[in-house]
Design a protein around this motif. Sequence first.
Motif, PDB file in Angstrom:
ATOM      1  N   LEU A 130      -4.192 -95.351   6.750  1.00  0.00           N
ATOM      2  CA  LEU A 130      -3.859 -94.853   5.407  1.00  0.00           C
ATOM      3  C   LEU A 130      -2.374 -94.473   5.292  1.00  0.00           C
ATOM      4  O   LEU A 130      -1.948 -93.945   4.263  1.00  0.00           O
ATOM      5  CB  LEU A 130      -4.746 -93.651   5.050  1.00  0.00           C
ATOM      6  CG  LEU A 130      -6.244 -93.955   4.868  1.00  0.00           C
ATOM      7  CD1 LEU A 130      -7.033 -92.674   4.674  1.00  0.00           C
ATOM      8  CD2 LEU A 130      -6.483 -94.893   3.705  1.00  0.00           C
ATOM      9  N   ALA A 187     -14.834 -86.082   8.978  1.00  0.00           N
ATOM     10  CA  ALA A 187     -13.907 -87.223   9.041  1.00  0.00           C
ATOM     11  C   ALA A 187     -13.879 -87.975   7.710  1.00  0.00           C
ATOM     12  O   ALA A 187     -12.827 -88.423   7.267  1.00  0.00           O
ATOM     13  CB  ALA A 187     -14.297 -88.162  10.175  1.00  0.00           C
ATOM     14  N   THR A 214     -21.116 -84.153  15.020  1.00  0.00           N
ATOM     15  CA  THR A 214     -20.052 -84.931  15.667  1.00  0.00           C
ATOM     16  C   THR A 214     -18.836 -85.093  14.734  1.00  0.00           C
ATOM     17  O   THR A 214     -17.991 -85.965  14.963  1.00  0.00           O
ATOM     18  CB  THR A 214     -20.554 -86.330  16.093  1.00  0.00           C
ATOM     19  OG1 THR A 214     -21.117 -86.973  14.950  1.00  0.00           O
ATOM     20  CG2 THR A 214     -21.605 -86.245  17.185  1.00  0.00           C
ATOM     21  N   SER A 232     -10.694 -88.211   5.038  1.00  0.00           N
ATOM     22  CA  SER A 232     -10.215 -89.550   4.669  1.00  0.00           C
ATOM     23  C   SER A 232     -10.289 -89.746   3.159  1.00  0.00           C
ATOM     24  O   SER A 232     -10.265 -90.879   2.671  1.00  0.00           O
ATOM     25  CB  SER A 232     -11.061 -90.634   5.332  1.00  0.00           C
ATOM     26  OG  SER A 232     -11.045 -90.504   6.714  1.00  0.00           O
ATOM     27  N   GLN A 241     -18.423 -86.374  11.903  1.00  0.00           N
ATOM     28  CA  GLN A 241     -18.241 -87.603  11.124  1.00  0.00           C
ATOM     29  C   GLN A 241     -18.179 -87.308   9.626  1.00  0.00           C
ATOM     30  O   GLN A 241     -17.489 -88.002   8.878  1.00  0.00           O
ATOM     31  CB  GLN A 241     -19.387 -88.586  11.408  1.00  0.00           C
ATOM     32  CG  GLN A 241     -19.341 -89.168  12.804  1.00  0.00           C
ATOM     33  CD  GLN A 241     -20.537 -90.048  13.106  1.00  0.00           C
ATOM     34  OE1 GLN A 241     -20.873 -90.938  12.348  1.00  0.00           O
ATOM     35  NE2 GLN A 241     -21.198 -89.795  14.216  1.00  0.00           N
ATOM     36  N   ILE A 280     -12.793 -89.410   1.201  1.00  0.00           N
ATOM     37  CA  ILE A 280     -14.051 -90.014   0.763  1.00  0.00           C
ATOM     38  C   ILE A 280     -15.012 -88.866   0.486  1.00  0.00           C
ATOM     39  O   ILE A 280     -15.032 -87.895   1.246  1.00  0.00           O
ATOM     40  CB  ILE A 280     -14.622 -90.934   1.873  1.00  0.00           C
ATOM     41  CG1 ILE A 280     -13.661 -92.095   2.114  1.00  0.00           C
ATOM     42  CG2 ILE A 280     -16.011 -91.445   1.508  1.00  0.00           C
ATOM     43  CD1 ILE A 280     -13.877 -92.806   3.417  1.00  0.00           C
ATOM     44  N   LEU A 289     -15.888 -91.158  15.153  1.00  0.00           N
ATOM     45  CA  LEU A 289     -16.088 -92.510  14.606  1.00  0.00           C
ATOM     46  C   LEU A 289     -17.488 -92.612  14.020  1.00  0.00           C
ATOM     47  O   LEU A 289     -18.418 -91.981  14.521  1.00  0.00           O
ATOM     48  CB  LEU A 289     -15.910 -93.560  15.705  1.00  0.00           C
ATOM     49  CG  LEU A 289     -14.567 -93.564  16.434  1.00  0.00           C
ATOM     50  CD1 LEU A 289     -14.530 -94.687  17.462  1.00  0.00           C
ATOM     51  CD2 LEU A 289     -13.412 -93.716  15.458  1.00  0.00           C
ATOM     52  N   PRO A 336     -12.126 -96.306   5.225  1.00  0.00           N
ATOM     53  CA  PRO A 336     -11.251 -95.463   4.389  1.00  0.00           C
ATOM     54  C   PRO A 336     -10.230 -96.279   3.603  1.00  0.00           C
ATOM     55  O   PRO A 336      -9.848 -95.891   2.495  1.00  0.00           O
ATOM     56  CB  PRO A 336     -10.546 -94.550   5.404  1.00  0.00           C
ATOM     57  CG  PRO A 336     -10.688 -95.215   6.714  1.00  0.00           C
ATOM     58  CD  PRO A 336     -11.905 -96.071   6.663  1.00  0.00           C
ATOM     59  N   ARG A 352      -7.700 -95.194  12.822  1.00  0.00           N
ATOM     60  CA  ARG A 352      -8.358 -95.017  11.522  1.00  0.00           C
ATOM     61  C   ARG A 352      -7.546 -94.093  10.620  1.00  0.00           C
ATOM     62  O   ARG A 352      -7.512 -94.258   9.400  1.00  0.00           O
ATOM     63  CB  ARG A 352      -9.760 -94.444  11.735  1.00  0.00           C
ATOM     64  CG  ARG A 352     -10.579 -94.392  10.473  1.00  0.00           C
ATOM     65  CD  ARG A 352     -11.965 -93.879  10.711  1.00  0.00           C
ATOM     66  NE  ARG A 352     -11.942 -92.515  11.216  1.00  0.00           N
ATOM     67  CZ  ARG A 352     -13.025 -91.871  11.653  1.00  0.00           C
ATOM     68  NH1 ARG A 352     -14.195 -92.482  11.662  1.00  0.00           N
ATOM     69  NH2 ARG A 352     -12.944 -90.636  12.092  1.00  0.00           N
TER      70      ARG A 352
END
Lengths: 257, 264
Positions: free
Chosen positions: A168, B135, B130, B139, B132, B141, A102, A115, A164
């Motif tokens: 999507l 992640a 971690t 996603s 991120q 991005i 996170l 996202p 999360r």
Amino acid sequence: MKNFKPNIDWQDKVIKVHDLFKSFGSNHVLRGISLDVHKGENIVVLGRSGTGKSVLIKIMVGLLSPDSGGVNVLGQEVATLSNLELRELRLKVGFCFQNGALYDSMTVGENLEFPLKRNTPGITRAEVKRMVETVLDAVGLSKTVNQMPSELSGGQRKRIGIARTLILRPDIMLYDEPTAGLDPITCTEINNLINEVQHRFNTTSIIITHDLACAKAVGDTIVVMKEGRFIKRGPFNEVFQSDDELIREFYDYNFIQ
Amino acid sequence: MDSSSGQPEKPVVSRGLDNFFLDLYSIFQFIKRFFKEALRPPLEVKEFIRQCYMVGYKSLALITMTGFITGLVFTKQSRPSLSEFGATSWLPSLIAIAVVRALAPLVTSLICAGKVGSSIGAELASMKVTEQIDAMEVSAINPFKYLVVTRVMATTVCIPILVCYTGLVAMLGSFLDIYMNEHTSFTTFFQNAFKNITFLDFGTTTMKGIIYGFTIGIVGCYQGWRASQGTQGVGKAANVSVVASMFLIFLEEVVIVQVANSFR
């Protein structure tokens, strides 16, 4: 165990792994593995730490590139995709990280919105709010929307990580050690959540774990990995009738202890 | 995509020299990617503004204090030498030249290298270890554009502004000391101070601010982006960000001064 019959289409292979090799320097992690995953199926990849389980799913989303062989996801060869094509594929493949991953600087709500807003141009605030509420409700954490990730427990972080990913609406879910480091009750809750996601959102999933209770609870098919190769594949009961030393060790450790 | 499998097992010349050239190559690749991503729309405006706030506004208190003290102390230290020749009236001009040409850009950038560079390095490294950053990638991005481009642009834009601000505050510190001792008026002080400052001085100082800002941002982001080895890697990234930025700033200072002097 599952309290529903999974809707698996055995004719439709959504992921095809063929003769996959991956090394890091002199460490040969994947040594020619092949695997088919069918639409709607929950496949559990079991194996000891360092056998290449996480590397396999990272190759599936293009975070790592294979040395040879390849992975075909939803009809597309991942290693050959352009950045734009890879971005579009990633919208259909959700990846749940071991520790949730996170974003520390954002609240739970912002973690979920991030996202969604970025990948859905023109989405209204009301729609974003509704979708955030829906996925938080799906993972049973509606009241955490304004909390920071540091205020959540390990199990809650994993649930928010799953939320999360779900926001999507992916066709495929990849779970990296979803129950690692959790107490048995939280493990059961996460297992139930994985099953609920399969049932409610009709997803295909690959679950990486070394937790046999998790494998038994969520897996329609189990594949066992040893030294970069798959050594056994089938339903849970069939796989654990094997005399293979590693499989026996796994079974004894998890269920006798 | 990973690069771990591309590393040769046996060194070509020696392990140290190989790593130096590999590092140099990856830094250039990183800078090249920065320009490629920065020039491709859309710009992450919201995140850029947030980073400007973090780099600029959050550094103001420290910069104000340091700049003011620098000006004040430099004036105090210079007075005895000038008064020996009865030239204390040259103080404003001397201080202005020193502040505008060297002190403001150096003091600001060294403080920002410590405060902002370490913070960028540690933040990105912690996000890296971690997962991120991964992640964000999965996603759909672009984490490089969102995290690196915004931070480097924020330091490149904000540090020249901070340099000008430091210069102003240092001159106020200097004025306070001169007013207390020589009772010079505010207008006279600033007229004397800036009569020897040319456009080249201002231009060079602004250019220094831009170059040092870019250096601090790119070094911090590069160190954070390539962090590994868990929490140890986070500490290392923060530390190397500061040391490397400071070293490069001094190196750049020498080069810029040489180039600027050739135009005088």
